[in-house]
Design an enzyme around this catalytic site. Sequence first.
Site, PDB file in Angstrom:
ATOM      1  N   HIS A  66       8.615   4.093   6.813  1.00  0.00           N
ATOM      2  CA  HIS A  66       9.446   5.253   7.142  1.00  0.00           C
ATOM      3  C   HIS A  66       9.394   5.608   8.627  1.00  0.00           C
ATOM      4  O   HIS A  66       8.377   5.448   9.296  1.00  0.00           O
ATOM      5  CB  HIS A  66       8.958   6.473   6.353  1.00  0.00           C
ATOM      6  CG  HIS A  66       9.035   6.280   4.881  1.00  0.00           C
ATOM      7  ND1 HIS A  66       8.514   7.172   3.990  1.00  0.00           N
ATOM      8  CD2 HIS A  66       9.563   5.289   4.124  1.00  0.00           C
ATOM      9  CE1 HIS A  66       8.717   6.748   2.760  1.00  0.00           C
ATOM     10  NE2 HIS A  66       9.362   5.595   2.816  1.00  0.00           N
ATOM     11  N   TYR A 136      -0.747  13.979   6.464  1.00  0.00           N
ATOM     12  CA  TYR A 136       0.152  13.607   7.572  1.00  0.00           C
ATOM     13  C   TYR A 136       0.366  14.821   8.463  1.00  0.00           C
ATOM     14  O   TYR A 136       0.862  15.861   7.985  1.00  0.00           O
ATOM     15  CB  TYR A 136       1.521  13.206   7.033  1.00  0.00           C
ATOM     16  CG  TYR A 136       1.560  11.924   6.241  1.00  0.00           C
ATOM     17  CD1 TYR A 136       1.249  11.902   4.899  1.00  0.00           C
ATOM     18  CD2 TYR A 136       1.914  10.733   6.860  1.00  0.00           C
ATOM     19  CE1 TYR A 136       1.283  10.738   4.166  1.00  0.00           C
ATOM     20  CE2 TYR A 136       1.962   9.552   6.131  1.00  0.00           C
ATOM     21  CZ  TYR A 136       1.647   9.569   4.793  1.00  0.00           C
ATOM     22  OH  TYR A 136       1.700   8.393   4.088  1.00  0.00           O
TER      23      TYR A 136
END
Length: 187
Positions: A66, A136
């Site tokens: 991604h 994240y």
Amino acid sequence: MSARFTARETPLEGLFVVSRKTMSDERGFLSRLFCEADLAAFGWQGHLAQLNETGTLRKGTVRGMHFQRPPHAEIKLVTCTRGRILDVAVDIRQHSPTFLRHFAVELSEDNACSLLIPKGFAHGFQALTDDVRMIYAHSEPYAASSEGGLNPEDPALGIDWPLPVVNLSPRDGSHALLSQDYRGVAA
Ligand SMILES: Cc1cn([C@H]2C[C@H](O)[C@@H](COP(=O)(O)OP(=O)(O)O[C@H]3O[C@H](C)C(=O)[C@H](O)[C@H]3O)O2)c(=O)[nH]c1=O
């Protein structure tokens, strides 16, 4: 160099493996997962825009690759807080001398390491254990309209996943293989 973080360069310019210093005592430990000021030395810019946690149930699962396109391109600090993963970043910066090369590193709940990923990279990982948890830190908020992805099994990326790939999401598995004229993203 921060007392709480050290970092080592990788063959891909701007991509760092960050090691955290864990403070321990008889009660347990404290580990600083993120600090704007400390991580600026290794390329972090701006504020923490979003903090996400993901859970991955099964060993062998791959999630990725991604990235977010400009104007929402982001810096990411990726940390594994439970289990063990192979974390992979692919350089997709236009005109980069290491264009389409990748770097892989094991992150785990035990090795106190994170991967600091600059703009212009695609990111993914394979769970090497069941029940993986990831944190994240993003420098930009999620922008669905700017989401991009590469197929983690694309031969053009040459990623040698250590386990048979399972549980790829329909979206991740549906990314077309790169054509010869793929030029990457402006970074
Ligand atoms: C990143 C994000 C996603 N979403 C939505 C989009 C999808 O409907 C759903 C799952 O997202 P996706 O399958 O795209 O993402 P993951 O496989 O969980 O991606 C994660 O793992 C890979 C390896 C990464 O590099 C991503 O940065 C990280 O988010 O959450 C949100 O609502 N907010 C968000 O901030």
